[in-house]
Motif scaffolding. Structure first.
Motif, PDB file in Angstrom:
ATOM      1  N   PHE A 163       7.249  33.847 -25.709  1.00  0.00           N
ATOM      2  CA  PHE A 163       8.118  34.974 -25.350  1.00  0.00           C
ATOM      3  C   PHE A 163       7.936  36.181 -26.261  1.00  0.00           C
ATOM      4  O   PHE A 163       8.097  37.315 -25.820  1.00  0.00           O
ATOM      5  CB  PHE A 163       9.590  34.546 -25.380  1.00  0.00           C
ATOM      6  CG  PHE A 163      10.011  33.786 -24.157  1.00  0.00           C
ATOM      7  CD1 PHE A 163      10.204  32.416 -24.189  1.00  0.00           C
ATOM      8  CD2 PHE A 163      10.197  34.438 -22.954  1.00  0.00           C
ATOM      9  CE1 PHE A 163      10.566  31.710 -23.051  1.00  0.00           C
ATOM     10  CE2 PHE A 163      10.563  33.751 -21.812  1.00  0.00           C
ATOM     11  CZ  PHE A 163      10.753  32.382 -21.863  1.00  0.00           C
ATOM     12  N   PHE A 164       7.621  35.941 -27.520  1.00  0.00           N
ATOM     13  CA  PHE A 164       7.612  37.048 -28.469  1.00  0.00           C
ATOM     14  C   PHE A 164       6.268  37.277 -29.164  1.00  0.00           C
ATOM     15  O   PHE A 164       6.102  38.268 -29.860  1.00  0.00           O
ATOM     16  CB  PHE A 164       8.693  36.824 -29.546  1.00  0.00           C
ATOM     17  CG  PHE A 164      10.068  36.712 -28.977  1.00  0.00           C
ATOM     18  CD1 PHE A 164      10.727  35.480 -28.945  1.00  0.00           C
ATOM     19  CD2 PHE A 164      10.713  37.804 -28.441  1.00  0.00           C
ATOM     20  CE1 PHE A 164      11.993  35.370 -28.399  1.00  0.00           C
ATOM     21  CE2 PHE A 164      11.987  37.702 -27.895  1.00  0.00           C
ATOM     22  CZ  PHE A 164      12.627  36.481 -27.872  1.00  0.00           C
TER      23      PHE A 164
ATOM     24  N   GLY B  57       2.388  39.635 -36.323  1.00  0.00           N
ATOM     25  CA  GLY B  57       3.401  40.342 -37.090  1.00  0.00           C
ATOM     26  C   GLY B  57       3.577  39.815 -38.494  1.00  0.00           C
ATOM     27  O   GLY B  57       4.281  40.406 -39.310  1.00  0.00           O
ATOM     28  N   GLN B  58       2.928  38.702 -38.822  1.00  0.00           N
ATOM     29  CA  GLN B  58       3.064  38.151 -40.179  1.00  0.00           C
ATOM     30  C   GLN B  58       1.805  38.431 -40.975  1.00  0.00           C
ATOM     31  O   GLN B  58       0.698  38.339 -40.439  1.00  0.00           O
ATOM     32  CB  GLN B  58       3.254  36.634 -40.111  1.00  0.00           C
ATOM     33  CG  GLN B  58       4.611  36.219 -39.603  1.00  0.00           C
ATOM     34  CD  GLN B  58       4.749  34.701 -39.622  1.00  0.00           C
ATOM     35  OE1 GLN B  58       3.875  33.979 -39.174  1.00  0.00           O
ATOM     36  NE2 GLN B  58       5.831  34.231 -40.166  1.00  0.00           N
ATOM     37  N   ALA B  59       1.982  38.728 -42.263  1.00  0.00           N
ATOM     38  CA  ALA B  59       0.823  39.007 -43.124  1.00  0.00           C
ATOM     39  C   ALA B  59       0.007  37.742 -43.305  1.00  0.00           C
ATOM     40  O   ALA B  59       0.545  36.641 -43.415  1.00  0.00           O
ATOM     41  CB  ALA B  59       1.294  39.520 -44.478  1.00  0.00           C
TER      42      ALA B  59
ATOM     43  N   LEU C  17      -2.035  32.214 -19.356  1.00  0.00           N
ATOM     44  CA  LEU C  17      -1.750  32.722 -20.705  1.00  0.00           C
ATOM     45  C   LEU C  17      -2.441  34.045 -20.934  1.00  0.00           C
ATOM     46  O   LEU C  17      -3.637  34.181 -20.669  1.00  0.00           O
ATOM     47  CB  LEU C  17      -2.255  31.681 -21.724  1.00  0.00           C
ATOM     48  CG  LEU C  17      -2.447  32.102 -23.180  1.00  0.00           C
ATOM     49  CD1 LEU C  17      -1.133  32.468 -23.815  1.00  0.00           C
ATOM     50  CD2 LEU C  17      -3.094  30.973 -23.968  1.00  0.00           C
ATOM     51  N   ARG C  18      -1.667  35.013 -21.426  1.00  0.00           N
ATOM     52  CA  ARG C  18      -2.245  36.291 -21.841  1.00  0.00           C
ATOM     53  C   ARG C  18      -1.766  36.587 -23.256  1.00  0.00           C
ATOM     54  O   ARG C  18      -0.567  36.569 -23.524  1.00  0.00           O
ATOM     55  CB  ARG C  18      -1.784  37.435 -20.918  1.00  0.00           C
ATOM     56  CG  ARG C  18      -2.269  37.339 -19.490  1.00  0.00           C
ATOM     57  CD  ARG C  18      -3.762  37.431 -19.380  1.00  0.00           C
ATOM     58  NE  ARG C  18      -4.270  38.784 -19.384  1.00  0.00           N
ATOM     59  CZ  ARG C  18      -5.569  39.086 -19.493  1.00  0.00           C
ATOM     60  NH1 ARG C  18      -6.459  38.123 -19.643  1.00  0.00           N
ATOM     61  NH2 ARG C  18      -5.973  40.333 -19.460  1.00  0.00           N
ATOM     62  N   TYR C  19      -2.699  36.831 -24.123  1.00  0.00           N
ATOM     63  CA  TYR C  19      -2.324  37.130 -25.513  1.00  0.00           C
ATOM     64  C   TYR C  19      -1.777  38.544 -25.641  1.00  0.00           C
ATOM     65  O   TYR C  19      -0.905  38.817 -26.447  1.00  0.00           O
ATOM     66  CB  TYR C  19      -3.524  36.957 -26.442  1.00  0.00           C
ATOM     67  CG  TYR C  19      -3.902  35.510 -26.641  1.00  0.00           C
ATOM     68  CD1 TYR C  19      -5.047  34.983 -26.060  1.00  0.00           C
ATOM     69  CD2 TYR C  19      -3.101  34.665 -27.401  1.00  0.00           C
ATOM     70  CE1 TYR C  19      -5.384  33.646 -26.231  1.00  0.00           C
ATOM     71  CE2 TYR C  19      -3.435  33.328 -27.571  1.00  0.00           C
ATOM     72  CZ  TYR C  19      -4.574  32.834 -26.985  1.00  0.00           C
ATOM     73  OH  TYR C  19      -4.912  31.511 -27.150  1.00  0.00           O
ATOM     74  N   GLY C  20      -2.288  39.464 -24.843  1.00  0.00           N
ATOM     75  CA  GLY C  20      -1.778  40.824 -24.874  1.00  0.00           C
ATOM     76  C   GLY C  20      -2.403  41.667 -25.960  1.00  0.00           C
ATOM     77  O   GLY C  20      -3.156  41.188 -26.803  1.00  0.00           O
ATOM     78  N   THR C  21      -2.048  42.952 -25.913  1.00  0.00           N
ATOM     79  CA  THR C  21      -2.582  43.911 -26.888  1.00  0.00           C
ATOM     80  C   THR C  21      -1.922  43.691 -28.238  1.00  0.00           C
ATOM     81  O   THR C  21      -0.728  43.399 -28.320  1.00  0.00           O
ATOM     82  CB  THR C  21      -2.278  45.345 -26.416  1.00  0.00           C
ATOM     83  OG1 THR C  21      -2.834  45.510 -25.116  1.00  0.00           O
ATOM     84  CG2 THR C  21      -2.866  46.384 -27.354  1.00  0.00           C
TER      85      THR C  21
ATOM     86  N   PRO D 277       1.649  41.956 -32.114  1.00  0.00           N
ATOM     87  CA  PRO D 277       1.661  42.031 -30.652  1.00  0.00           C
ATOM     88  C   PRO D 277       2.466  43.228 -30.158  1.00  0.00           C
ATOM     89  O   PRO D 277       3.531  43.536 -30.705  1.00  0.00           O
ATOM     90  CB  PRO D 277       2.318  40.721 -30.223  1.00  0.00           C
ATOM     91  CG  PRO D 277       2.127  39.805 -31.384  1.00  0.00           C
ATOM     92  CD  PRO D 277       2.141  40.654 -32.595  1.00  0.00           C
ATOM     93  N   LEU D 278       1.972  43.849 -29.111  1.00  0.00           N
ATOM     94  CA  LEU D 278       2.653  45.011 -28.536  1.00  0.00           C
ATOM     95  C   LEU D 278       4.052  44.639 -28.068  1.00  0.00           C
ATOM     96  O   LEU D 278       4.972  45.453 -28.093  1.00  0.00           O
ATOM     97  CB  LEU D 278       1.825  45.546 -27.363  1.00  0.00           C
ATOM     98  CG  LEU D 278       2.245  46.876 -26.748  1.00  0.00           C
ATOM     99  CD1 LEU D 278       2.210  47.978 -27.779  1.00  0.00           C
ATOM    100  CD2 LEU D 278       1.335  47.224 -25.576  1.00  0.00           C
ATOM    101  N   ILE D 279       4.222  43.394 -27.664  1.00  0.00           N
ATOM    102  CA  ILE D 279       5.533  42.922 -27.218  1.00  0.00           C
ATOM    103  C   ILE D 279       6.546  43.018 -28.358  1.00  0.00           C
ATOM    104  O   ILE D 279       7.667  43.489 -28.173  1.00  0.00           O
ATOM    105  CB  ILE D 279       5.440  41.457 -26.733  1.00  0.00           C
ATOM    106  CG1 ILE D 279       4.461  41.353 -25.580  1.00  0.00           C
ATOM    107  CG2 ILE D 279       6.780  40.892 -26.345  1.00  0.00           C
ATOM    108  CD1 ILE D 279       4.840  42.207 -24.400  1.00  0.00           C
ATOM    109  N   GLN D 280       6.149  42.589 -29.534  1.00  0.00           N
ATOM    110  CA  GLN D 280       7.060  42.661 -30.686  1.00  0.00           C
ATOM    111  C   GLN D 280       7.384  44.099 -31.010  1.00  0.00           C
ATOM    112  O   GLN D 280       8.526  44.426 -31.340  1.00  0.00           O
ATOM    113  CB  GLN D 280       6.416  41.980 -31.897  1.00  0.00           C
ATOM    114  CG  GLN D 280       6.458  40.482 -31.845  1.00  0.00           C
ATOM    115  CD  GLN D 280       6.064  39.843 -33.158  1.00  0.00           C
ATOM    116  OE1 GLN D 280       5.990  40.492 -34.189  1.00  0.00           O
ATOM    117  NE2 GLN D 280       5.803  38.552 -33.102  1.00  0.00           N
ATOM    118  N   ILE D 281       6.393  44.957 -30.904  1.00  0.00           N
ATOM    119  CA  ILE D 281       6.631  46.389 -31.144  1.00  0.00           C
ATOM    120  C   ILE D 281       7.629  46.903 -30.111  1.00  0.00           C
ATOM    121  O   ILE D 281       8.520  47.696 -30.421  1.00  0.00           O
ATOM    122  CB  ILE D 281       5.312  47.177 -31.083  1.00  0.00           C
ATOM    123  CG1 ILE D 281       4.404  46.744 -32.243  1.00  0.00           C
ATOM    124  CG2 ILE D 281       5.551  48.678 -31.132  1.00  0.00           C
ATOM    125  CD1 ILE D 281       3.022  47.333 -32.207  1.00  0.00           C
TER     126      ILE D 281
END
Lengths: 506, 322
Positions: free
Chosen positions: A391-392, B100-102, B155-159, B165-169
């Motif tokens: 989801f994230f 999103g994690q270092a 499954l799509r990883y996305g940009t 991930p763009l989703i998190q942004i």
């Protein structure tokens, strides 16, 4: 098989539209009169026509071996004669009848657009452009390339091409000779339609054989737009469900090839829409249309019965219990039209394949490698770890959590309001769709958590597309929900204002 | 003598592991020459480089082929992809964070090459990024397109923008937007909805651009490619070969006639499986070549012919007929 040309494409488009549409219109008109009109008639006729033709072909095999153009025209002639006789007996006015076939919209799109705020106009304009480009791009995809997905070959094309070359489907005989001689436990609607389309095309053309899925997708987009516009008279709210449905990332791949989950969902959506109409207006025809849609969903994929059919029935049960309408619901079903209609539907559309299943003891879904899947009940807590990344961390659902949360949050706020008014209840379609979303999501999650199907969740070969289709069903009604939320008109679709459920307990 | 040969053979097999600086697996060929490597990969190959340290940019030059190059890190014996690109003469990967994690400095960086990637003299350099690099990378990341693969339906990883991930942004922008609306006293049901739908639409438009690029690429490689050079997805000339095979077998004219075909492929799935299911219909497949009317060998030379003659030969694939 791999030839392509503009004329072949045009032929494929015309065949994919007309072959289901003509018998669909005759079928709906014979059984439901002029109740369905304009856009809704054509869209529903197309979806129902596929199932009607497929089931006719299948049932015919019990007495006559042959799935070909002749059998199709026999159905057409039969339906036309039946409709003609009924019109004659009823002494119906042909002019009035023809009027109901005209394409009309109840309201003006131009006026609606002019009345929007600036931000709504921008979102509508960009949204419609996005949907338009999505539709064109997916059409180019589906009409230029051959099939690729394993499931396409395995579940639908091999049965379809077997029937195409065999010229029919044997109903009785050895297990490796009957029906479509491959995956005989798998429902046949789509394969049967592809066989007939290939018959009319006079050949199996790989570049055009998946057009059917694209038309299903286009049909549900149009249905979503017109259904929302009919209720809201607002182009902005009518555009939103289209944007959201097209914006789910995995939908694109379902439109062009591979699985037919999207096709199952279109029938599930039609079923929900019809059930909400029945609950609103107690219209017997709406109930029968609901039953037809459910059965057609089960004839596309086994999940149509096991997941979506069961999910819909459970959701309705919860909805009726919460509203204390369970008894009145069943009392309402006890009438001649519904009983006769339901029996006829079950006998013609459901029973024949069940008989074959029973005779040959066909499994629901003998997926290779899944032996024993679902038979051992044990908690697989490692599945919880997959929810956060899907989801994230990945782009499987866009920001769907936000989209759903907005509605849920507002509903929770309304219900926890210290002074609930009788008008402060979601409409029946909203209640049903939200309960359905929660029920389907819960069922799917429980199946992954507690059965051997957990492996398909961890490997992400099933979980994402299953959730995508659940969200897709919900998003169809999102425009209506958002309109009611913004305009505080929860009771928009109700003809009378019922008592609030908590008031029944006082 | 035999024992000496055995030790020589064993030493030769182990030599690459002792000699090479990088760990490498499944390459068709691989050699290191000072600061450059030459290799060939036709399926899926892994190259484990150095530890990440403070570096966050990998520059690779000299690659050939049309396969994919995926940069990622090894963590707990598992490969975590961060970013991918099509093979090209000059590539730059940004590897600062994962979801999103270092990334820890001691995590080994790895490259995975997929399908057809090779090089006569590729160089791999690590460096640290500066502000200009970051801005340029953000621009590149936003316009990069995730390729379509056999698992894209599931499954799509996305940009990913600088590894996030763009989703998190998108989610972060939503909460930022809520704060701005609250400050401006415009926070209500409608504005919250418009904000969420707007973010959804932006990500959807980005995905649409990716899908359109996939479509255009395939149109170029398959639909509008000249005969003899059509390829589709990762199946190479498979569809073109099957089209020619059907023509040479004349089975499109045999709708009412039965025929039998013997199938052998360099790789059973998907080639022979799909040929059996659909592409050689109406012929039914047989495991006995002596009973077959036709024999089809895809990416494989005929090991047995049973007296049949060759009616089609194309790029190492054959069709034989009685």
């Amino acid at each position: 098989m791999f030839e392509s040309s503009f004329l072949l494409l045009l032929k494929a488009i015309i065949i994919n539209i007309l072959v289901p549409l003509l018998p669909g219109i005759l079928f709906l008109r014979f059984f439901f009169g002029t109740k369905l009109q304009s856009w809704f008639l054509y869209i529903l006729a197309w979806f129902f026509g596929i199932a009607v033709v497929s089931q006719w072909m299948f049932n015919l095999q019990f007495i006559h071996f042959g799935i070909w153009i002749t059998e199709y025209f026999a159905l057409l002639v039969l339906l036309a004669l039946a409709r003609g006789v009924k019109l004659k007996v009823a002494k119906a006015d042909v002019y009035d009848y023809v009027q109901t076939l005209k394409l009309r919209l109840d309201g003006s799109l131009k006026e609606s657009f002019a009345g929007l705020s600036v931000i709504e106009k921008r979102l509508t304009g960009i949204g419609l452009l996005f949907v338009w480009l999505f539709v064109i791009n997916s059409f180019v995809q589906v009409s230029n390339f051959p099939s690729y997905g394993d499931d396409t070959f395995w579940n639908r094309h091999r049965p379809a091409i077997n029937m195409y070359y065999d010229g029919g489907a044997k109903v009785l005989g050895k297990l490796d000779e009957i029906l479509w001689r491959w995956r005989v436990g798998y429902p046949i609607n789509i394969a049967s339609h592809k066989t007939l389309a290939a018959q009319f095309m006079w050949g199996w053309y790989e570049n055009y054989v998946n057009l059917f899925q694209w038309f299903c997708f286009l049909g549900i987009l149009l249905f979503g737009f017109f259904a929302t516009f009919q209720k809201t008279k607002n182009i902005f709210y009518s555009t939103i469900p289209l944007v959201l449905m097209c914006g789910l990332p995995l939908v694109f791949f379902h439109v062009i090839d591979w699985y037919v989950d999207l096709v199952v969902m279109t029938y599930a959506v039609i079923a929900i829409y019809r059930m909400s109409q029945y609950l609103d207006h107690k219209d017997n025809d709406a109930f029968l249309l609901w039953l037809l849609a459910i059965i057609f969903a089960t004839s596309v994929k086994n999940e149509g019965l096991v997941v979506y059919g069961a999910g819909l029935v459970i959701s309705m049960g919860i909805y009726l219990l919460v509203r204390s309408e369970l008894k009145s619901f069943f009392m309402g079903l006890w009438n001649k039209k519904i009983i006769r209609g339901s029996l006829a539907i079950l006998v013609f559309f459901f029973l024949p394949f069940m008989i074959i299943r029973f005779i040959y003891w066909l499994e629901l879904d003998p997926t290779p490698g899944a032996e024993g899947a679902g038979t051992v009940i044990k908690l697989h807590s490692e599945v919880f770890n997959i929810y956060k990344p899907i989801f994230f961390g990945q782009d499987n659902y866009n920001v769907i959590v936000l989209i759903i949360w907005i509605i849920l949050y507002q509903i929770i706020l309304k219900f926890t309001n210290s002074k609930p008014k009788t008008q402060d209840r979601p409409s029946k379609s909203i209640s049903l769709t939200i309960i359905l979303l929660l029920v389907l999501f819960t069922i799917a999650s429980l199946v992954f958590l507690y059965t051997e199907n957990y492996q398909w969740a961890l490997s992400q070969t099933t979980i994402n597309r299953l959730f995508t289709m659940i969200f897709f069903t919900y998003l169809f009604f999102y425009g209506i929900e958002l309109y009611e939320l913004h305009n505080n008109t929860w009771s928009l679709t109700q003809s009378t204002t019922p008592k609030a459920w908590w008031q029944n307990k006082r | 003598m035999k024992l000496k040969l055995f030790w020589l053979f064993l030493f030769s097999a182990l030599l690459p592991l002792i000699w090479f600086s990088y760990q490498n697996q499944w390459f068709d060929s691989y050699t290191e020459n000072g600061n450059s490597i030459s290799f060939s990969c036709t399926k899926q190959c892994v190259l484990i480089l150095w530890e990440k340290s403070n570096n966050d940019i990998i520059k690779i030059s000299g690659l050939l082929g049309n396969g994919d190059v995926i940069a990622g890190v090894m963590w707990a014996n598992q490969f975590y992809p961060i970013t991918n690109q099509k093979a090209a003469n000059s590539l730059q990967f940004f590897i600062s964070s994962l979801n999103g994690q270092a990334i820890p400095n001691n995590a080994p960086v790895a490259l995975v090459f997929q399908w057809s990637v090779s090089s006569a003299s590729a160089s791999i350099l690590f460096s640290q990024s500066n502000l200009i690099d970051n801005i340029e990378q953000i621009r590149k990341d936003f316009w990069s397109n995730e390729p379509m693969t056999f698992y894209s339906i599931n499954l799509r990883y996305g940009t990913k923008i600088l590894g996030t991930p763009l989703i998190q942004i998108g989610y972060r922008l939503f909460f930022l937007g809520l704060i701005i609306l609250y400050i401006k006293n415009k926070l209500n049901t409608k504005t919250i909805s418009y904000l969420a739908i707007g973010i959804f639409l932006v990500i959807a438009l980005k995905n649409l651009i990716t899908n359109i690029s996939i479509t255009s690429q395939w149109l170029e490689e398959y639909t509008f490619a000249s005969p003899g050079s059509k390829t589709y997805m990762n199946l190479g000339d498979y569809y073109e070969f099957m089209a020619q095979a059907r023509k040479s077998m004349k089975i499109d004219d045999q709708r009412m006639h039965s025929c039998k075909v013997y199938l052998e492929c360099g790789q059973e799935w998907p080639y022979c499986v799909h040929a059996d299911y659909i592409f050689t219909k109406p012929c039914e497949s047989t495991k006995d070549i002596t009973k077959a009317d036709y024999a089809l060998f895809y990416q494989k030379a005929p090991a047995q012919t049973a007296g049949m003659k060759t009616i089609l030969e194309k790029n190492g694939s054959f069709v034989l007929a009685k």
